[in-house]
Design an enzyme around this catalytic site. Structure first.
Site, PDB file in Angstrom:
ATOM      1  N   LYS A 114      -4.782  -9.921  -6.244  1.00  0.00           N
ATOM      2  CA  LYS A 114      -5.969 -10.155  -5.413  1.00  0.00           C
ATOM      3  C   LYS A 114      -7.078  -9.156  -5.743  1.00  0.00           C
ATOM      4  CE  LYS A 114      -6.456  -8.389  -1.275  1.00  0.00           C
ATOM      5  NZ  LYS A 114      -7.847  -8.046  -0.913  1.00  0.00           N
ATOM      6  N   LYS A 160     -10.978  -4.022  -2.837  1.00  0.00           N
ATOM      7  CA  LYS A 160     -12.050  -3.025  -2.754  1.00  0.00           C
ATOM      8  C   LYS A 160     -11.624  -1.703  -3.345  1.00  0.00           C
ATOM      9  CE  LYS A 160     -13.453  -3.347   1.740  1.00  0.00           C
ATOM     10  NZ  LYS A 160     -12.477  -2.593   2.247  1.00  0.00           N
ATOM     11  N   LYS A 179       0.838  -1.213   0.000  1.00  0.00           N
ATOM     12  CA  LYS A 179       0.000   0.000   0.000  1.00  0.00           C
ATOM     13  C   LYS A 179       0.866   1.254   0.000  1.00  0.00           C
ATOM     14  CE  LYS A 179      -4.366  -1.739   1.450  1.00  0.00           C
ATOM     15  NZ  LYS A 179      -5.608  -1.638   2.130  1.00  0.00           N
TER      16      LYS A 179
HETATM   17  P1  ATP Z   1      -8.686  -2.859   0.225  1.00  0.00           P
HETATM   18  O1  ATP Z   1      -8.409  -2.970  -1.221  1.00  0.00           O
HETATM   19  O2  ATP Z   1      -9.395  -1.586   0.583  1.00  0.00           O
HETATM   20  O3  ATP Z   1      -7.512  -3.170   1.108  1.00  0.00           O
HETATM   21  P2  ATP Z   1      -9.869  -5.466   0.449  1.00  0.00           P
HETATM   22  O4  ATP Z   1     -10.582  -5.834  -0.794  1.00  0.00           O
HETATM   23  O5  ATP Z   1      -8.547  -6.114   0.720  1.00  0.00           O
HETATM   24  O6  ATP Z   1      -9.794  -3.909   0.571  1.00  0.00           O
HETATM   25  P3  ATP Z   1     -10.652  -5.662   3.203  1.00  0.00           P
HETATM   26  O7  ATP Z   1     -11.560  -4.695   3.864  1.00  0.00           O
HETATM   27  O8  ATP Z   1      -9.199  -5.474   3.443  1.00  0.00           O
HETATM   28  O9  ATP Z   1     -10.870  -5.739   1.630  1.00  0.00           O
HETATM   29  O10 ATP Z   1     -11.077  -7.123   3.598  1.00  0.00           O
HETATM   30  C1  ATP Z   1     -12.272  -7.530   4.206  1.00  0.00           C
HETATM   31  C2  ATP Z   1     -12.266  -9.032   4.359  1.00  0.00           C
HETATM   32  O11 ATP Z   1     -12.354  -9.652   3.069  1.00  0.00           O
HETATM   33  C3  ATP Z   1     -10.989  -9.575   4.988  1.00  0.00           C
HETATM   34  O12 ATP Z   1     -11.311 -10.691   5.780  1.00  0.00           O
HETATM   35  C4  ATP Z   1     -10.167 -10.001   3.814  1.00  0.00           C
HETATM   36  O13 ATP Z   1      -9.220 -10.990   4.134  1.00  0.00           O
HETATM   37  C5  ATP Z   1     -11.241 -10.517   2.873  1.00  0.00           C
HETATM   38  N1  ATP Z   1     -10.815 -10.394   1.479  1.00  0.00           N
HETATM   39  C6  ATP Z   1     -10.377  -9.252   0.871  1.00  0.00           C
HETATM   40  N2  ATP Z   1     -10.104  -9.483  -0.417  1.00  0.00           N
HETATM   41  C7  ATP Z   1     -10.363 -10.797  -0.639  1.00  0.00           C
HETATM   42  C8  ATP Z   1     -10.261 -11.629  -1.782  1.00  0.00           C
HETATM   43  N3  ATP Z   1      -9.846 -11.139  -2.946  1.00  0.00           N
HETATM   44  N4  ATP Z   1     -10.608 -12.928  -1.680  1.00  0.00           N
HETATM   45  C9  ATP Z   1     -11.045 -13.428  -0.481  1.00  0.00           C
HETATM   46  N5  ATP Z   1     -11.152 -12.689   0.634  1.00  0.00           N
HETATM   47  C10 ATP Z   1     -10.822 -11.393   0.580  1.00  0.00           C
END
Ligand code: ATP
Ligand code: LTN
Length: 336
Positions: free
Chosen positions: A200, A203, A119
């Protein structure tokens, strides 16, 4: 709410900012819902974590997204009679415990965090809060004497550092914290981007980039467009072990959303091409999202209902967190 003292406790959270996507659903939200009867559940909307990249989080946007996240938790099936739902910033013990834990956490541990490194790479200014993110997460978990933390694979390192911090604290001040464990899906804990199956699904990327992810509130047309244009290859390999990353990602998503076994799925697609997989996956995703979206629309309109759930959640969370923080402070020699 009926609390069964014998039940193990689960704690987890999602940052309210960005676009909550199908990866969050498979890796986290649906796992919370699946295990809801078995545990004493506490689910948090971690708005303080969202502030770690403040440039992306305007006040009005954050206010709106916190409500949206709470409504999505409920719409996905979190039942307020079985689970406590609350907003992190409303329970001040989180920030306070984070400070106390900061004082026992070596900087070297935080410098090793891969999420911080990736990040920070893309930012002009890196705030101290982003560096300290895992300590606040440790505070979230440890305040509730958590047994299990259901998360996606990207959070594995953060759970490990939580355990390390708790153990170091216990070593210095006595047996104060329970040591938590992660709870993760064997398959589906890391859903990849449809546009780039090497990275991955995220969000923050999903909010700015088309066809990267599928948001839980996306209409069927967007689902269709994203999956039809998902990265594949020029083969016809529809077996989990041999498929290319983009195809494997779709197979895993199909597996997670249908609950079918890998053998069943491979047999089902035995004589098919990628077009068939994509069409069937579109149907499965649209059918999964339909009831979530309908429920979301109802909840977001019932403001009092949502506010009452969050108020009750805040009260229960404050009670538990307050007890833990008193013990922590006493153990460190701080007066109450
Ligand atoms: P950001 O991009 O803002 O970091 P993110 O997509 O990684 O967001 P988080 O809020 O960090 O989302 O994650 C919320 C939950 O969803 C956590 O338990 C995280 O491990 C899970 N998660 C996030 N991305 C994935 C993914 N691609 N596949 C499975 N689980 C996920
Ligand atoms: N870092 C997590 C969100 C999070 C969390 C938590 C998850 C903050 N505090 C406590 C589980 C338990 C993420 O998904 N990015």
């Amino acid at each position: 709410m009926e609390t069964n003292l014998k039940k193990k406790r689960v704690f987890s959270g999602i940052q309210p900012t960005g676009q909550i996507h199908i990866g969050n659903y498979v890796g986290a939200l649906s796992l919370w819902v699946e295990n809801q009867d078995q545990y004493d559940n506490i689910f948090c909307i971690v708005d303080l974590h969202s502030l770690t990249i403040p440039e992306k989080v305007k006040p009005d946007y954050l206010r709106r997204k916190v409500k949206e996240a709470a409504a999505l938790y409920l719409a996905c099936g979190i039942d307020p009679d079985k689970s406590t739902i609350f907003i992190q910033s409303q329970v001040t013990q989180h920030a306070e415990l984070a400070w106390l834990l900061n004082c026992v956490t070596p900087m070297g541990w935080l410098e090793r965090m891969t999420q911080f490194k990736s990040k920070a790479e893309s930012l002009e200014t890196v705030g101290t809060g982003l560096f300290d993110y895992p300590v606040l997460m440790a505070a979230d978990i440890l305040l509730y004497k958590t047994d299990y933390v259901p998360v996606g694979e990207d959070q594995k390192q953060h759970i490990e550092i939580t355990r390390d911090i708790a153990q170091r604290f216990n070593h210095m001040y006595g047996e104060v914290f329970k040591i938590p464990e992660e709870l993760m899906r064997k398959s589906g804990a890391r859903i990849m981007g449809f546009d780039d199956p090497e990275s991955k699904m995220s969000k923050s990327i999903g909010e700015v980039k088309k066809r990267h992810s599928i948001g839980l509130l996306d209409p069927p047309d967007t689902v269709k467009d994203t999956i039809m244009k998902a990265t594949t290859d020029s083969n016809r390999e529809l077996r989990f072990e041999y498929a290319s990353p983009g195809v494997k990602n779709m197979l895993v998503l199909y597996e997670a959303l249908t609950g079918k076994s890998r053998e069943e799925i491979e047999k089902h697609f035995e004589n098919s091409n990628y077009g068939t997989l994509k069409k069937e996956l579109i149907d499965v995703v649209v059918e999964t999202l339909k009831p979530i979206q309908a429920r979301f629309e109802e909840i977001i309109r019932e403001e009092t209902y949502l506010n009452n759930i969050l108020k009750e959640g805040r009260e229960r969370a404050t009670e538990i967190a307050g007890d833990t923080l008193d013990i922590v402070k006493r153990s460190m020699g701080l007066s109450l």
